[in-house]
Design an enzyme around this catalytic site. Structure first.
Site, short mmCIF file in Angstrom:
data_model
loop_
_atom_site.label_atom_id
_atom_site.label_comp_id
_atom_site.label_asym_id
_atom_site.label_seq_id
_atom_site.Cartn_x
_atom_site.Cartn_y
_atom_site.Cartn_z
N ASN A 23 0.81 -1.22 0.00
CA ASN A 23 0.00 0.00 0.00
C ASN A 23 0.84 1.27 0.00
OD1 ASN A 23 -2.38 -1.46 -0.08
ND2 ASN A 23 -2.63 -1.48 2.14
N ARG A 92 -6.79 -0.82 -8.44
CA ARG A 92 -7.43 0.33 -7.79
C ARG A 92 -6.47 1.50 -7.64
NH1 ARG A 92 -12.51 2.27 -7.00
NH2 ARG A 92 -12.53 3.72 -5.26
N ASP A 116 -9.98 -4.83 -6.59
CA ASP A 116 -10.83 -5.84 -5.96
C ASP A 116 -12.26 -5.36 -5.83
OD1 ASP A 116 -8.77 -7.62 -5.62
OD2 ASP A 116 -8.21 -6.84 -3.66
N PRO A 122 -16.21 4.99 -3.27
CA PRO A 122 -16.38 6.20 -4.07
C PRO A 122 -15.16 7.11 -3.99
CG PRO A 122 -17.63 6.35 -2.03
CD PRO A 122 -17.11 4.94 -2.10
N ASP A 124 -15.52 10.49 -4.17
CA ASP A 124 -16.05 11.84 -4.00
C ASP A 124 -15.14 12.72 -3.15
OD1 ASP A 124 -16.88 9.96 -1.98
OD2 ASP A 124 -18.12 11.55 -1.12
N GLN A 125 -14.43 12.13 -2.16
CA GLN A 125 -13.53 12.93 -1.33
C GLN A 125 -12.29 13.36 -2.12
OE1 GLN A 125 -14.63 13.92 1.92
NE2 GLN A 125 -16.38 13.04 0.84
N ASP A 307 -7.96 -5.02 5.90
CA ASP A 307 -7.23 -5.99 5.09
C ASP A 307 -6.81 -7.23 5.87
OD1 ASP A 307 -7.43 -4.48 2.83
OD2 ASP A 307 -5.36 -3.77 2.81
N ILE A 329 -15.32 -0.73 7.52
CA ILE A 329 -14.71 -0.05 6.37
C ILE A 329 -15.35 -0.54 5.07
CG2 ILE A 329 -12.55 0.58 5.24
CD1 ILE A 329 -12.69 1.39 8.19
#
Length: 440
Positions: A23, A92, A116, A122, A124-125, A307, A329
């Site tokens: 990540n 992603r 995934d 979303p 949007d942020q 995760d 989450i």
């Protein structure tokens, strides 16, 4: 397409070394294009997502070279190019090119990302942050068109309506070269955010507050990489092998760990009844005895990571009593449950809550890894199970786990990877050992 075949029932022992954080890596590679000099990243995990990101760099005339776990990236001749589809949809994290291209060129055309299928995620942020910096954002034919005003991006005060790792990273990437000061509140606090800020600051950025809920960024006109950046260890890979060691281990040492990044996970392991010793950057997991069922609730960092809820699930099936997993989450992250049921697990989903009951034994069968962490869960279950487990869509596991086959074999697992239409030549023999037998 490939499949992983696991001949279960073997106790694992020995050592496993954790790779660089996936990540972090998937944010650092897009961030590298902000540099006006060559970039070197050390500790890069050997995973499919890295291969996919390097292919995207190639499309922008940014060559890269991998030597072991060192990745060299040369963005000095980068071309601003639309990335509407194709490779950009393979993972992603490709959406980090939105912020990076906006910061570097003042514009970006990036296709909506893939990755995934674990429920709605979303952006949007992200859009809210870009617009606060002065950019216009539109969605046209499945691609995001983002453009800064002629005078460039400007600093702004931004408050995220919800904590989002992706939005935090993307807005940082856009803001580091904006004019003025940007303050972002209610940001994600993950270690990977700190790792990104360290990388950028070493190139001359001025990012303060990473790891807290407020980040302040003073924009700079140029960024130059001068030193190699070593990626932090992958806490999710570490947690996966720790759960595996507890579930089917006979004494396993997990090395290259920052244990503070795993505080909530380790606390839950202790609550279950797992015994371990922490020594500097490694953790030794003892063989387990009686285990107690618990409730796991995922939360933003420093809470229990979403995760890791799937990798810990097979371990919980060994515990006595009843337990539950509540993923706040990604509540739809339950694709592993029906596959575990196929293996004999006493587990159900009700109203997005995973309910677990003690399961005496799992039986190997054919299962499908529909996403990375579900695949990790099935991998651990296969090692626990009697008989042979075949995991299809194993590419999803390879997207997120560094040299997973080699590491499993080092621990003594009996595993092999084959093409989907290929049959194992010898039951119960790993690829490496089979090659050795043929050589004799």
């Amino acid at each position: 397409m490939k499949k992983m075949i696991i001949h279960g029932g073997k106790q694992l022992s020995g050592e496993v070394v954790i790779g660089g954080a996936k990540n972090s890596t998937v944010a650092l590679i897009p961030a590298s294009i902000l540099s006006e000099s060559k970039v070197q990243l050390d500790g890069v995990p050997l995973i499919q997502d890295v291969t996919n990101l390097r292919a995207i760099l190639d499309d922008m005339n940014v060559p890269s070279e991998m030597n072991g776990t060192c990745l060299e990236i040369d963005p000095t001749e980068i071309i601003s190019r639309p990335l509407p589809n194709g490779k950009i949809k393979s993972l992603r994290a490709s959406y980090y090119f939105m912020g990076a291209l906006l910061g570097r060129f003042g514009q970006a055309i990036v296709g909506l990302p893939g990755g995934d299928d674990i429920g709605p995620r979303p952006i949007d942020q992200h859009i809210k942050g870009f617009e606060a910096l002065g950019a216009t954002v539109s969605n046209e034919r499945g691609a995001m068109f983002i453009k800064a005003p002629d005078e460039g991006l400007h600093g702004a005060k931004i408050y995220f309506d919800m904590v989002s790792v992706g939005a935090t990273i993307n807005v940082i990437l856009a803001a580091v070269r904006a004019t003025g000061t940007t303050t972002i509140e209610n940001v994600a606090k993950e270690p990977e955010i700190i790792d990104l800020a360290t990388f950028l600051n070493n190139m001359g950025a001025k990012v303060r507050g990473a790891g807290t809920d407020t980040i302040r960024i003073d924009g700079v006109p140029h960024l130059y990489a001068r030193n190699s950046h070593t990626i932090i260890p992958d806490r999710i890979e570490a947690g996966t092998y720790l759960a595996m060691a507890a579930a089917v281990g006979n004494g396993v040492t997990v090395k290259n760990i920052i244990s503070e990044h795993l505080d909530s996970f380790l606390a839950k392991m202790e609550e279950i009844g797992v015994h371990f010793d922490i020594v500097e950057d490694s953790i030794y997991v003892y063989p387990t005895g009686d285990l107690k069922m618990v409730t796991v609730k995922t939360m933003p960092y420093p809470g229990f990571a979403t995760d890791l809820q799937q990798p810990i699930t097979p371990l919980l099936l060994k515990a006595q009593g009843e337990g539950m997993i509540v993923d706040t989450i990604y509540p739809k992250r339950v694709r592993h449950v029906p596959e575990l049921v196929r293996m004999g697990a006493n587990i159900t989903v009700e109203n997005d809550i995973i309910l677990l009951h003690h399961t005496d034994k799992l039986q190997g069968t054919d299962v499908t890894a529909d996403e990375i962490r579900a695949g990790a869960s099935l991998m651990i279950a296969g090692l626990m199970a009697e008989g042979t487990t075949t995991i299809h869509k194993v590419e999803n596991i390879l997207r997120g786990y560094d040299r997973v086959m080699w590491k499993l074999e080092q621990l003594g697992a009996d595993v092999e990877m084959l093409d989907e239409n290929e049959q194992p030549e010898l039951s119960g023999v790993t690829n490496s050992s089979f090659v050795e037998k043929k050589a004799l």
